[in-house]
Write an enzyme that holds these catalytic residues in place. Structure first.
Site, PDB file in Angstrom:
ATOM      1  N   SER A  36       0.863  -1.181   0.000  1.00 12.53           N
ATOM      2  CA  SER A  36       0.000   0.000   0.000  1.00 12.53           C
ATOM      3  C   SER A  36       0.899   1.231   0.000  1.00 12.53           C
ATOM      4  O   SER A  36       2.063   1.151   0.427  1.00 12.53           O
ATOM      5  CB  SER A  36      -0.845   0.009   1.278  1.00 12.53           C
ATOM      6  OG  SER A  36      -1.368   1.297   1.521  1.00 12.53           O
ATOM      7  N   TYR A  80      -1.115  -1.429  10.198  1.00 11.22           N
ATOM      8  CA  TYR A  80      -1.245  -1.602   8.743  1.00 11.22           C
ATOM      9  C   TYR A  80       0.053  -1.190   8.048  1.00 11.22           C
ATOM     10  O   TYR A  80       0.542  -1.885   7.155  1.00 11.22           O
ATOM     11  CB  TYR A  80      -2.422  -0.750   8.263  1.00 11.22           C
ATOM     12  CG  TYR A  80      -2.800  -0.930   6.816  1.00 11.22           C
ATOM     13  CD1 TYR A  80      -3.302  -2.145   6.346  1.00 11.22           C
ATOM     14  CD2 TYR A  80      -2.698   0.121   5.906  1.00 11.22           C
ATOM     15  CE1 TYR A  80      -3.676  -2.303   5.012  1.00 11.22           C
ATOM     16  CE2 TYR A  80      -3.075  -0.023   4.577  1.00 11.22           C
ATOM     17  CZ  TYR A  80      -3.566  -1.240   4.144  1.00 11.22           C
ATOM     18  OH  TYR A  80      -3.942  -1.388   2.820  1.00 11.22           O
TER      19      TYR A  80
END
Ligand SMILES: NC(=O)c1ccc[n+]([C@@H]2O[C@H](COP(=O)([O-])OP(=O)(O)OC[C@H]3O[C@@H](n4cnc5c(N)ncnc54)[C@H](O)[C@@H]3O)[C@@H](O)[C@H]2O)c1
Length: 270
Positions: free
Chosen positions: A144, A156
């Protein structure tokens, strides 16, 4: 000519979003696709849609965070199609509760790590032996833009940053087996989940959210290529899966409109 003729592609999280769009594209390019998905309903729909369009697909209900479930899924894939040529490790995502570390519930950390980092590890653990036996293969992991720079979501960011170096390591260790490994780091991809999360919320009405909305508008003004659809990431997924990218391994493609490459100063009135 079809770019993935007779290749077997194992795609995690393919009941929705980026992996579903990629599964459809791979099937159109001649691959036999394996829909790995926890959600029985969406997994079955994805399988049906691909078959109705003339493709070859099977859905295997799987929890990608569970070792035994992933082992079973890979064995079922090999039993049906004889092996696996492409791993598209895509199931994942972040939680709203992924807050600063001193406030984070430990369960949020564990959940995020299992879904975004343990899962690609398990996929490789069970898929790579089939690739070695077949004389080669391709691994594609989803990172990401939040894995390329620091972000406000520590768990994350740790996972998606980890994907970058995990992918480099896979590339180094398995090049002698003719296996390539690359990652994709998307910006904002307008999947159904994202649209629900950010576009149908009350942002526009509350004080706090209108600031967030302003920030988002500025972001898209400064980085006009940072938002796309699942089909744009699928196109990169096809490039990485096919021989067109045969000189690439160990790399992460930043599909995020330059957000990690250059900084534009926001004007105060934006
Ligand atoms: N959408 C974005 O803006 C964006 C941006 C950057 C990175 N990414 C990354 O791309 C990947 C795909 O994102 P998306 O937006 O397409 O996701 P999505 O939420 O649309 O789809 C994810 C799918 O994974 C499935 N899934 C969840 N947990 C599972 C489990 N334990 N076992 C099996 N399946 C499970 C879900 O049911 C769902 O079908 C993720 O890794 C995400 O972190 C997405």
């Amino acid at each position: 000519m079809a770019k993935l003729k007779d290749k077997v592609a194992f795609l995690t999280g393919a009941g929705a979003g980026i992996a579903k769009a990629t599964a459809k594209l791979y099937a159109r390019e001649g691959a036999k696709v394996v829909i790995i998905e926890l959600n029985r309903e969406t997994g079955a729909v994805a399988e049906r849609e691909i078959r109705d369009a003339g493709g070859d697909a099977i859905f295997i209900e799987t929890d990608v965070t569970d070792d035994a479930s992933m082992k079973r899924a890979m064995e079922a894939t090999a039993a049906r199609f004889g092996g696996v040529d492409i791993l598209f490790n895509c199931a994942g995502g972040s939680l709203q509760e992924d807050v600063p570390v001193h406030e984070m519930d430990l369960n949020i950390w564990h959940h995020t790590i299992q879904l975004n980092l343990l899962h690609p590890f398990l996929s490789c653990r069970y898929g790579i032996p089939y690739m070695m036996k077949a004389g080669g293969g391709v691994i594609i992991n989803l990172s990401s833009h939040m894995g390329l720079v620091g972000s406000l979501k520590p768990a994350y960011a740790a996972c998606k940053g980890g994907i970058v170096s995990f992918t480099k390591t896979l590339a180094a260790q398995y090049a002698p087996y003719n296996i390539r490994a690359n990652a994709i780091a998307p910006g904002s991809v307008r999947t159904e989940r994202q649209i629900k999360r950010y576009e149908n919320s009350d942002w526009a009405t509350s004080e706090k959210t209108s600031a967030a909305a302003r920030e988002r508008r500025a972001l898209h003004k400064n980085y006009p290529f940072s938002t796309g659809g699942p089909e744009h990431i699928a196109a990169i997924g096809l490039f990485l899966a096919s021989d067109d990218s045969r000189m690439l391994t160990g790399t992460t493609i930043a599909a995020e409109g330059g957000r990690s490459s250059y900084l534009k100063v926001y004007a105060a009135d934006e």
